[in-house]
Design a protein around this motif. Structure first.
Motif, mmCIF file in Angstrom:
data_model
loop_
_atom_site.group_PDB
_atom_site.id
_atom_site.type_symbol
_atom_site.label_atom_id
_atom_site.label_comp_id
_atom_site.label_asym_id
_atom_site.label_seq_id
_atom_site.Cartn_x
_atom_site.Cartn_y
_atom_site.Cartn_z
ATOM 1 N N UNK A 73 0.804 -1.215 0.000
ATOM 2 C CA UNK A 73 0.000 0.000 0.000
ATOM 3 C C UNK A 73 0.839 1.269 0.000
ATOM 4 N N UNK A 74 2.126 1.154 0.347
ATOM 5 C CA UNK A 74 2.998 2.325 0.420
ATOM 6 C C UNK A 74 4.448 1.887 0.291
ATOM 7 N N UNK A 75 5.273 2.773 -0.264
ATOM 8 C CA UNK A 75 6.697 2.454 -0.390
ATOM 9 C C UNK A 75 7.538 3.720 -0.325
ATOM 10 N N UNK A 76 8.797 3.494 -0.034
ATOM 11 C CA UNK A 76 9.827 4.528 -0.160
ATOM 12 C C UNK A 76 11.161 3.804 -0.279
ATOM 13 N N UNK A 77 12.025 4.314 -1.146
ATOM 14 C CA UNK A 77 13.373 3.788 -1.289
ATOM 15 C C UNK A 77 14.341 4.762 -0.640
ATOM 16 N N UNK A 78 15.110 4.290 0.319
ATOM 17 C CA UNK A 78 16.126 5.079 1.000
ATOM 18 C C UNK A 78 17.451 4.754 0.337
ATOM 19 N N UNK A 79 18.002 5.717 -0.377
ATOM 20 C CA UNK A 79 19.203 5.470 -1.166
ATOM 21 C C UNK A 79 20.395 6.154 -0.523
ATOM 22 N N UNK A 80 21.367 5.342 -0.170
ATOM 23 C CA UNK A 80 22.561 5.847 0.502
ATOM 24 C C UNK A 80 23.390 6.682 -0.454
ATOM 25 N N UNK A 81 23.990 7.710 0.073
ATOM 26 C CA UNK A 81 24.820 8.594 -0.721
ATOM 27 C C UNK A 81 26.216 7.987 -0.808
ATOM 28 N N UNK A 82 26.732 7.808 -2.003
ATOM 29 C CA UNK A 82 28.044 7.177 -2.171
ATOM 30 C C UNK A 82 29.184 8.179 -2.205
ATOM 31 N N UNK A 83 28.888 9.465 -2.290
ATOM 32 C CA UNK A 83 29.951 10.466 -2.291
ATOM 33 C C UNK A 83 30.588 10.509 -0.911
ATOM 34 N N UNK A 84 31.894 10.374 -0.850
ATOM 35 C CA UNK A 84 32.592 10.248 0.437
ATOM 36 C C UNK A 84 32.379 11.434 1.367
ATOM 37 N N UNK A 85 32.040 12.606 0.840
ATOM 38 C CA UNK A 85 31.819 13.782 1.683
ATOM 39 C C UNK A 85 30.346 13.986 2.038
ATOM 40 N N UNK A 86 29.497 13.084 1.545
ATOM 41 C CA UNK A 86 28.056 13.251 1.767
ATOM 42 C C UNK A 86 27.385 11.990 2.304
ATOM 43 N N UNK A 87 28.137 11.139 2.920
ATOM 44 C CA UNK A 87 27.567 9.881 3.408
ATOM 45 C C UNK A 87 26.724 10.047 4.667
ATOM 46 N N UNK A 88 26.652 11.250 5.194
ATOM 47 C CA UNK A 88 25.879 11.490 6.417
ATOM 48 C C UNK A 88 24.405 11.782 6.134
ATOM 49 N N UNK A 122 23.462 3.600 10.413
ATOM 50 C CA UNK A 122 24.681 4.159 10.986
ATOM 51 C C UNK A 122 25.125 5.428 10.261
ATOM 52 N N UNK A 123 25.253 6.498 11.006
ATOM 53 C CA UNK A 123 25.826 7.729 10.482
ATOM 54 C C UNK A 123 24.896 8.626 9.689
ATOM 55 N N UNK A 124 23.627 8.263 9.545
ATOM 56 C CA UNK A 124 22.712 9.087 8.751
ATOM 57 C C UNK A 124 22.138 10.196 9.640
ATOM 58 N N UNK A 125 22.322 11.444 9.174
ATOM 59 C CA UNK A 125 21.893 12.607 9.939
ATOM 60 C C UNK A 125 20.771 13.397 9.269
ATOM 61 N N UNK A 126 20.469 13.080 8.004
ATOM 62 C CA UNK A 126 19.430 13.834 7.306
ATOM 63 C C UNK A 126 18.906 13.029 6.120
ATOM 64 N N UNK A 127 17.717 13.418 5.668
ATOM 65 C CA UNK A 127 17.083 12.830 4.491
ATOM 66 C C UNK A 127 16.815 13.955 3.500
ATOM 67 N N UNK A 128 17.198 13.723 2.246
ATOM 68 C CA UNK A 128 16.871 14.654 1.168
ATOM 69 C C UNK A 128 15.930 13.967 0.200
ATOM 70 N N UNK A 129 15.041 14.768 -0.373
ATOM 71 C CA UNK A 129 14.161 14.245 -1.408
ATOM 72 C C UNK A 129 13.917 15.336 -2.431
ATOM 73 N N UNK A 130 13.564 14.896 -3.618
ATOM 74 C CA UNK A 130 13.169 15.816 -4.674
ATOM 75 C C UNK A 130 11.707 15.598 -4.978
#
Length: 175
Positions: A73-88, A122-130
């Motif tokens: 009924x609902x979904x979301x994909x959480x995609x990890x950032x692979x850029x070494x300066x943006x993994x948070x 681990x280490x995630x401090x924020x979520x961005x979406x478009x």
């Protein structure tokens, strides 16, 4: 009745077909999830396979909400950032609630479950979406605590003569 959320469910034919049906139904109802109507599950299949590949490679996580019948009924994909300066922080993609469940608070429940899942990584401090301008969904995300942090005018061409803003929103995760 509330949705039951599962992070990283086992991908089997039932889940695959449920995701395809949900994505087609949301798209055909006018949802801004990467397609414009009319679409079929077969039109969406290649894009879903890209998500599955990212999951298999450990770059993306899937959060699914099941309704009382066990249907997707609902979904979301959480995609990890692979850029070494943006993994948070991570990206949130393909946020969907089935049109038949609109107005029941499931969207807010989904966004709360997304934030909880991200806090558990681990280490995630924020979520961005478009999101696509002109749909009102930016107002919904703002009500869920997201702040607009960027906008590119007319970056999304829905149809000739129908260009929409690409809006970037951010949710800091306070632990």
């Amino acid at each position: 009745m509330a949705l039951i959320f599962e992070l990283d469910p086992t991908v089997d034919p039932a889940l695959r077909d449920g995701l395809l049906a949900l994505w087609a139904d949301v798209s055909n109802a006018g949802g801004a999830v990467g397609f414009v109507p009319p679409v079929t599950p077969e039109d969406i299949r290649p894009e879903l396979l890209k998500h599955f590949t990212a999951m298999a490679e450990g770059r993306s996580r899937l959060l699914v909400g099941y309704d009382e019948t066990g249907a997707v009924a609902a979904t979301a994909f959480l995609t990890l950032n692979t850029h070494r300066l943006m993994r948070h922080w991570l990206w949130l993609y393909t946020v969907m609630v089935h049109p038949g469940h609109q107005g029941k608070g499931y969207g807010r429940d989904l966004m709360a479950a997304v934030a909880d899942a991200a806090r558990g990584l681990d280490g995630i401090e924020a979520i961005r979406l478009g999101c696509r301008g002109g749909t009102g969904v930016d107002t919904f995300y703002a009500a869920c605590g997201y702040k607009e942090v960027g906008r590119v005018p007319d970056a999304i061409r829905v149809a000739p003569g129908d260009d929409r803003d690409d809006i970037t929103m951010l949710l800091p995760l306070h632990r």
